[in-house]
Design a protein around this motif. Structure first.
Motif, PDB file in Angstrom:
ATOM      1  N   GLY A 144       1.082  -1.250  -0.465  1.00 24.47           N
ATOM      2  CA  GLY A 144       0.160  -0.134  -0.087  1.00 24.47           C
ATOM      3  C   GLY A 144       0.467   0.765   0.206  1.00 24.47           C
ATOM      4  N   LEU A 145       1.952   1.680   0.844  1.00 30.46           N
ATOM      5  CA  LEU A 145       3.464   2.534   1.030  1.00 30.46           C
ATOM      6  C   LEU A 145       3.060   2.713  -0.692  1.00 30.46           C
ATOM      7  CD1 LEU A 145       4.674   1.766   3.865  1.00 30.46           C
ATOM      8  CD2 LEU A 145       2.993   3.787   3.267  1.00 30.46           C
ATOM      9  N   GLU A 146       3.970   1.484  -1.336  1.00 28.73           N
ATOM     10  CA  GLU A 146       4.988   1.347  -2.330  1.00 28.73           C
ATOM     11  C   GLU A 146       3.562   2.032  -3.350  1.00 28.73           C
ATOM     12  OE1 GLU A 146       6.467  -1.565  -5.648  1.00 28.73           O
ATOM     13  OE2 GLU A 146       6.473  -1.909  -4.098  1.00 28.73           O
ATOM     14  N   GLU A 147       2.391   1.512  -3.813  1.00 33.18           N
ATOM     15  CA  GLU A 147       1.223   1.729  -4.390  1.00 33.18           C
ATOM     16  C   GLU A 147       1.305   3.057  -4.622  1.00 33.18           C
ATOM     17  OE1 GLU A 147      -2.406  -0.961  -4.472  1.00 33.18           O
ATOM     18  OE2 GLU A 147      -1.238  -2.172  -5.023  1.00 33.18           O
ATOM     19  N   MET A 148       1.353   4.323  -3.151  1.00 34.12           N
ATOM     20  CA  MET A 148       0.851   5.354  -3.044  1.00 34.12           C
ATOM     21  C   MET A 148       1.696   6.600  -3.263  1.00 34.12           C
ATOM     22  SD  MET A 148      -2.194   5.283   0.195  1.00 34.12           S
ATOM     23  CE  MET A 148      -3.170   4.790  -0.234  1.00 34.12           C
ATOM     24  N   GLY A 149       2.673   5.532  -3.688  1.00 39.08           N
ATOM     25  CA  GLY A 149       4.480   6.500  -3.640  1.00 39.08           C
ATOM     26  C   GLY A 149       4.909   6.893  -2.554  1.00 39.08           C
ATOM     27  N   LEU A 150       4.709   6.625  -1.166  1.00 36.65           N
ATOM     28  CA  LEU A 150       4.576   7.036   0.160  1.00 36.65           C
ATOM     29  C   LEU A 150       6.250   7.045   0.315  1.00 36.65           C
ATOM     30  CD1 LEU A 150       1.284   6.255   2.153  1.00 36.65           C
ATOM     31  CD2 LEU A 150       2.277   9.010   1.191  1.00 36.65           C
ATOM     32  N   VAL A 152       8.912   4.956   2.922  1.00 37.16           N
ATOM     33  CA  VAL A 152       8.650   3.852   3.869  1.00 37.16           C
ATOM     34  C   VAL A 152       9.058   4.382   5.128  1.00 37.16           C
ATOM     35  CG1 VAL A 152       9.844   1.488   4.754  1.00 37.16           C
ATOM     36  CG2 VAL A 152       8.738   1.701   2.597  1.00 37.16           C
ATOM     37  N   GLU A 153      10.762   5.736   5.491  1.00 36.21           N
ATOM     38  CA  GLU A 153      11.253   5.568   6.426  1.00 36.21           C
ATOM     39  C   GLU A 153      10.235   6.235   7.242  1.00 36.21           C
ATOM     40  OE1 GLU A 153      15.247   8.209   8.199  1.00 36.21           O
ATOM     41  OE2 GLU A 153      14.517   7.995   5.786  1.00 36.21           O
ATOM     42  N   PRO A 154       9.341   7.315   6.942  1.00 35.40           N
ATOM     43  CA  PRO A 154       8.890   8.162   8.214  1.00 35.40           C
ATOM     44  C   PRO A 154       7.581   6.747   8.733  1.00 35.40           C
ATOM     45  CG  PRO A 154       8.631   9.000   5.990  1.00 35.40           C
ATOM     46  CD  PRO A 154       9.853   7.837   5.568  1.00 35.40           C
ATOM     47  N   TYR A 155       7.338   5.974   8.515  1.00 35.29           N
ATOM     48  CA  TYR A 155       7.045   5.353   8.867  1.00 35.29           C
ATOM     49  C   TYR A 155       7.252   3.969   9.715  1.00 35.29           C
ATOM     50  CZ  TYR A 155       3.681   8.387   5.890  1.00 35.29           C
ATOM     51  OH  TYR A 155       2.451   8.926   5.404  1.00 35.29           O
ATOM     52  N   GLU A 156       8.530   3.876   9.640  1.00 35.88           N
ATOM     53  CA  GLU A 156       9.203   2.642  10.451  1.00 35.88           C
ATOM     54  C   GLU A 156       8.473   2.000  11.746  1.00 35.88           C
ATOM     55  OE1 GLU A 156      11.609   0.239   9.258  1.00 35.88           O
ATOM     56  OE2 GLU A 156      11.524   1.237   7.477  1.00 35.88           O
ATOM     57  N   TRP A 157       7.884   3.238  12.492  1.00 37.77           N
ATOM     58  CA  TRP A 157       7.538   3.140  13.954  1.00 37.77           C
ATOM     59  C   TRP A 157       6.881   2.204  13.618  1.00 37.77           C
ATOM     60  CZ3 TRP A 157       2.923   4.854  14.941  1.00 37.77           C
ATOM     61  CH2 TRP A 157       1.962   6.434  13.998  1.00 37.77           C
ATOM     62  N   TYR A 158       5.364   3.094  12.414  1.00 38.07           N
ATOM     63  CA  TYR A 158       4.269   2.126  12.440  1.00 38.07           C
ATOM     64  C   TYR A 158       4.385   1.034  12.156  1.00 38.07           C
ATOM     65  CZ  TYR A 158      -0.497   1.131  11.509  1.00 38.07           C
ATOM     66  OH  TYR A 158      -1.946   0.924  11.049  1.00 38.07           O
ATOM     67  N   LEU A 159       4.767   0.184  10.998  1.00 36.93           N
ATOM     68  CA  LEU A 159       6.144  -0.715  10.509  1.00 36.93           C
ATOM     69  C   LEU A 159       6.370  -1.537  11.413  1.00 36.93           C
ATOM     70  CD1 LEU A 159       7.108   0.149   6.988  1.00 36.93           C
ATOM     71  CD2 LEU A 159       4.809  -1.086   7.302  1.00 36.93           C
ATOM     72  N   ASP A 160       6.757  -1.474  12.406  1.00 37.41           N
ATOM     73  CA  ASP A 160       7.441  -2.087  13.753  1.00 37.41           C
ATOM     74  C   ASP A 160       6.113  -2.458  14.140  1.00 37.41           C
ATOM     75  OD1 ASP A 160      10.417  -1.579  12.938  1.00 37.41           O
ATOM     76  OD2 ASP A 160      10.218  -0.116  14.727  1.00 37.41           O
ATOM     77  N   LEU A 161       5.160  -2.046  14.729  1.00 38.74           N
ATOM     78  CA  LEU A 161       4.045  -2.368  15.063  1.00 38.74           C
ATOM     79  C   LEU A 161       3.310  -3.900  14.648  1.00 38.74           C
ATOM     80  CD1 LEU A 161       2.057   0.733  15.896  1.00 38.74           C
ATOM     81  CD2 LEU A 161       3.718  -0.640  17.454  1.00 38.74           C
TER      82      LEU A 161
END
Length: 204
Positions: A144-150, A152-161
């Protein structure tokens, strides 16, 4: 959706039971229909329709001559005029719209099996509530992050969850000022916020 509906209906009932004198003042001076509106919402089961069905209803209305400022097509974010038409004209009661297109919702909302929609919902009662089931599957979240062109780094904390896995879960938010606006019938949300900020007045 069950929780959100029960919450809104409870608040309307509570206001009628505990603030009736205040509501009478608002009915006399601001909106004569505010008490009837609260009674309707407190006592009426909400309609539930998918986003796709909502768009179809709006398309039929356009075909029958209903004019909207905003174009009606699958994939748009419903405008206020669309929401009002559904609640005030089509159903004449509160409406919950769910399963929105993934392209107009946040990357963390859970992708449905059709691959096109997400498990998100809006309670169309003065645009009170928005909510969704959260995406618990790490690979789909990354996609989803990739499709939206966002990035990854700013969302690492969220991905860790999500990396170790998590339970299925969902939530919603209710705008308190929007609830006050809905209950009182005031015209502008600034008038129900104690210290509103707006252009030219952000010094508070």
């Amino acid at each position: 959706m069950d929780c959100a509906e029960a919450y809104v209906r409870y608040m309307c009932t509570w206001l009628l039971d505990n603030c009736y004198d205040d509501l009478e003042v608002m009915a006399k001076n601001v909106d004569e229909g505010c008490i009837d509106r609260l009674n309707l919402v407190a006592s009426t089961p909400f309609v539930r329709i998918t986003y796709t069905d909502a768009i179809e209803l709006l398309r039929k209305a356009v075909a029958q001559g209903q004019a909207f400022e905003n174009q009606v097509e699958w994939g748009i974010d419903l405008a206020s005029e669309h929401e009002r038409y559904l609640t005030e004209v089509v159903f004449q009661k509160p409406v919950i719209v769910y399963n929105y297109p993934k392209g107009i919702k946040a990357f963390y909302m859970r992708l449905n099996d059709d691959g096109k929609t997400v498990a998100a919902m809006d309670v169309l009662v003065g645009e009170l509530i928005g909510g969704s089931q959260r995406e618990e599957r790490y690979a789909i979240l990354m996609n989803g992050l990739e499709e939206m062109g966002l990035p990854v780094e700013p969302y690492e904390w969220y991905l860790d969850l999500r990396r170790p896995g998590t339970v299925k879960h969902s939530g919603f938010g209710l705008g308190f000022e929007r609830m006050v606006l809905f209950a009182t019938g005031m015209d502008n949300i600034r008038d129900v916020i104690p210290f509103p900020r707006y252009p030219g007045r952000a010094d508070l």
